[in-house]
Design a protein around this motif. Structure first.
Motif, PDB file in Angstrom:
ATOM      1  N   PHE A   9       0.843  -1.188   0.000  1.00 42.41           N
ATOM      2  CA  PHE A   9       0.000   0.000   0.000  1.00 42.41           C
ATOM      3  C   PHE A   9       0.882   1.243   0.000  1.00 42.41           C
ATOM      4  O   PHE A   9       1.797   1.352   0.810  1.00 42.41           O
ATOM      5  CB  PHE A   9      -0.914   0.015   1.234  1.00 42.41           C
ATOM      6  N   THR A  10       0.603   2.150  -0.933  1.00 36.81           N
ATOM      7  CA  THR A  10       1.427   3.367  -1.033  1.00 36.81           C
ATOM      8  C   THR A  10       0.619   4.612  -0.671  1.00 36.81           C
ATOM      9  O   THR A  10       1.038   5.720  -0.954  1.00 36.81           O
ATOM     10  CB  THR A  10       1.999   3.524  -2.455  1.00 36.81           C
ATOM     11  N   ASN A  11      -0.525   4.424  -0.037  1.00 36.52           N
ATOM     12  CA  ASN A  11      -1.383   5.575   0.282  1.00 36.52           C
ATOM     13  C   ASN A  11      -1.353   5.954   1.760  1.00 36.52           C
ATOM     14  O   ASN A  11      -2.235   6.648   2.242  1.00 36.52           O
ATOM     15  CB  ASN A  11      -2.816   5.298  -0.160  1.00 36.52           C
ATOM     16  N   TYR A  12      -0.332   5.510   2.479  1.00 40.41           N
ATOM     17  CA  TYR A  12      -0.230   5.889   3.892  1.00 40.41           C
ATOM     18  C   TYR A  12       1.100   6.572   4.184  1.00 40.41           C
ATOM     19  O   TYR A  12       1.717   6.342   5.218  1.00 40.41           O
ATOM     20  CB  TYR A  12      -0.413   4.655   4.785  1.00 40.41           C
ATOM     21  N   HIS A  13       1.561   7.426   3.261  1.00 40.76           N
ATOM     22  CA  HIS A  13       2.846   8.107   3.489  1.00 40.76           C
ATOM     23  C   HIS A  13       2.678   9.437   4.235  1.00 40.76           C
ATOM     24  O   HIS A  13       3.642  10.024   4.691  1.00 40.76           O
ATOM     25  CB  HIS A  13       3.580   8.320   2.166  1.00 40.76           C
ATOM     26  N   PHE A  14       1.438   9.935   4.360  1.00 42.10           N
ATOM     27  CA  PHE A  14       1.169  11.178   5.092  1.00 42.10           C
ATOM     28  C   PHE A  14       1.974  12.362   4.556  1.00 42.10           C
ATOM     29  O   PHE A  14       2.477  13.180   5.326  1.00 42.10           O
ATOM     30  CB  PHE A  14       1.424  10.984   6.595  1.00 42.10           C
ATOM     31  N   GLY A  15       2.144  12.411   3.247  1.00 44.21           N
ATOM     32  CA  GLY A  15       2.846  13.549   2.643  1.00 44.21           C
ATOM     33  C   GLY A  15       4.246  13.207   2.181  1.00 44.21           C
ATOM     34  O   GLY A  15       4.855  13.951   1.431  1.00 44.21           O
ATOM     35  N   GLY A  16       4.777  12.074   2.605  1.00 46.94           N
ATOM     36  CA  GLY A  16       6.106  11.667   2.161  1.00 46.94           C
ATOM     37  C   GLY A  16       6.945  11.199   3.333  1.00 46.94           C
ATOM     38  O   GLY A  16       6.493  11.204   4.480  1.00 46.94           O
ATOM     39  N   TYR A  17       8.158  10.810   3.026  1.00 44.51           N
ATOM     40  CA  TYR A  17       9.051  10.273   4.040  1.00 44.51           C
ATOM     41  C   TYR A  17       9.286  11.324   5.140  1.00 44.51           C
ATOM     42  O   TYR A  17       9.615  12.471   4.841  1.00 44.51           O
ATOM     43  CB  TYR A  17      10.381   9.865   3.418  1.00 44.51           C
ATOM     44  N   ALA A  18       9.100  10.909   6.386  1.00 49.50           N
ATOM     45  CA  ALA A  18       9.298  11.783   7.556  1.00 49.50           C
ATOM     46  C   ALA A  18       8.289  12.928   7.633  1.00 49.50           C
ATOM     47  O   ALA A  18       8.407  13.818   8.463  1.00 49.50           O
ATOM     48  CB  ALA A  18      10.728  12.332   7.638  1.00 49.50           C
ATOM     49  N   LYS A  19       7.288  12.920   6.772  1.00 42.91           N
ATOM     50  CA  LYS A  19       6.190  13.882   6.889  1.00 42.91           C
ATOM     51  C   LYS A  19       5.108  13.282   7.806  1.00 42.91           C
ATOM     52  O   LYS A  19       5.071  12.063   8.019  1.00 42.91           O
ATOM     53  CB  LYS A  19       5.596  14.184   5.507  1.00 42.91           C
ATOM     54  N   TYR A  20       4.255  14.134   8.326  1.00 40.10           N
ATOM     55  CA  TYR A  20       3.248  13.649   9.267  1.00 40.10           C
ATOM     56  C   TYR A  20       2.059  14.600   9.261  1.00 40.10           C
ATOM     57  O   TYR A  20       2.137  15.712   8.734  1.00 40.10           O
ATOM     58  CB  TYR A  20       3.851  13.569  10.678  1.00 40.10           C
ATOM     59  N   THR A  21       0.970  14.145   9.833  1.00 39.35           N
ATOM     60  CA  THR A  21      -0.199  15.003  10.022  1.00 39.35           C
ATOM     61  C   THR A  21      -0.646  14.871  11.474  1.00 39.35           C
ATOM     62  O   THR A  21      -0.213  13.953  12.183  1.00 39.35           O
ATOM     63  CB  THR A  21      -1.377  14.557   9.132  1.00 39.35           C
TER      64      THR A  21
END
Ligand SMILES: *Cc1c(COP(=O)(O)O)cnc(C)c1O
Length: 307
Positions: A223-235
């Motif tokens: 699954f590639t839809n749980y990156h939250f904006g990209g590597y080391a990004k977060y929400t």
């Protein structure tokens, strides 16, 4: 080699799991060693045995400034009596962040590569030059992913895990996931949750797997839809989830890998991805040493490991 603590599969109780008819356990690789934790223990194991076998005195590797791989390599080399060198992406920032301070305190010599040079880290000429510059040195690629690493991560699952129908793990370079896929029994499926933006990682996983055998897509999914904006990004939703998970189960997650995996996994359970009767094993790959550095970087506090 370095002594690991016994590995625990912690069974989780939760109304959602009951409602969906799912058995859910977490493989606590975060607890296997106080300093060399998580998947990095497995990824380093055969690399360091190989370094010893080649009589290398020094291990050199690469990583970002908060890298779990850098932290673990420094600690493991110290324990095994090897010198270590860490080539860190970007410029030196003082005082050192907790990850790099730890590495330096465990004897790692730190040097810094410009982002441009860092991008060349996989090129053969760059590696050949490094090898000339550091003779008698065993070079481990970024994130530690090479054939020795995969030999190690293929040992994460044990005989007691054959009862699980689904094995879930986070993905960075894909080395850990590839080792897990290789060690599945025929009726098991592996699910990887990528921490990076983009679908390129699916090809990379396929390529790593192809080097070792036939692993058709029916046995693994990414699954590639749980990156939250990209590597080391977060929400904020990710941060809230990590706190909720800690409150419910007493398990500390990190915001780079295991938090994203568990968030995705929880959502998949809610969306009935897993048929009733599924037995799901999530691999906690560690990485919670980074939660302190995350606070320094963002002023957002996260649960911390108890030791
Ligand atoms: C490095 C790391 C990963 C990624 O492992 P890969 O083998 O590079 O895919 C996942 N989780 C944690 C906690 C890590 O430190």
């Amino acid at each position: 080699m370095i002594q690991a603590a016994p590995i625990i599969n912690q069974v989780l109780d939760h109304p959602l799991l009951e409602q969906k008819g799912i058995e859910f356990a977490v493989k606590r690789l975060d607890l296997i060693h106080p300093l060399v934790s998580g998947n990095k223990f497995y990824k380093l194991k055969y690399n360091l045995l190989q370094a010893k076998a080649q009589d290398s005195k020094t291990v050199l590797t690469f990583g970002g400034a908060y890298s779990n791989h850098i932290q673990a390599t420094a600690a493991a080399c110290r324990l095994l009596g090897l010198d270590s060198i860490g080539l860190i992406r970007g410029e030196e920032t003082l005082p050192l962040n907790p990850t790099l301070a730890f590495a330096q305190n465990h004897g790692m010599k730190l040097a810094y590569l410009s982002r441009g040079d860092y991008r060349k880290k996989k090129e053969s000429q760059f590696l050949a030059d490094l090898q000339n510059q550091f003779p008698n040195t065993f070079i481990i690629p970024e994130g530690g992913t090479n054939e020795w690493a995969i030999q190690g991560t293929a040992e994460i699952l044990g005989a007691e895990d054959s009862k699980f129908s689904h094995i879930i793990a986070p993905i960075g370079t894909g080395g850990t996931f590839a080792g897990l896929v290789q060690s599945l029994s025929p009726e098991q499926k592996a699910i990887g949750i990528s921490s990076l933006k983009g679908n390129f990682i699916i090809d990379e996983v396929r390529q790593i797997l192809q080097e070792t055998g036939e692993f058709p897509n029916t046995t693994w999914t990414v699954f590639t839809n749980y990156h939250f904006g990209g590597y080391a990004k977060y929400t904020q939703a990710l941060i809230d989830f990590i706190w909720d998970f800690h409150r419910s189960f007493g398990i500390v997650l990190d915001p780079i890998y295991t938090g994203k995996m568990m968030y995705g996994l929880w959502e998949l359970i809610q969306q009935d991805y897993f048929p009733p009767g599924s037995k799901v094993l999530a691999v906690h790959t560690g990485g919670i040493q980074g939660n302190k550095g995350f606070f320094e970087r963002t002023q957002i506090s996260l649960p911390l490991p108890s030791r």
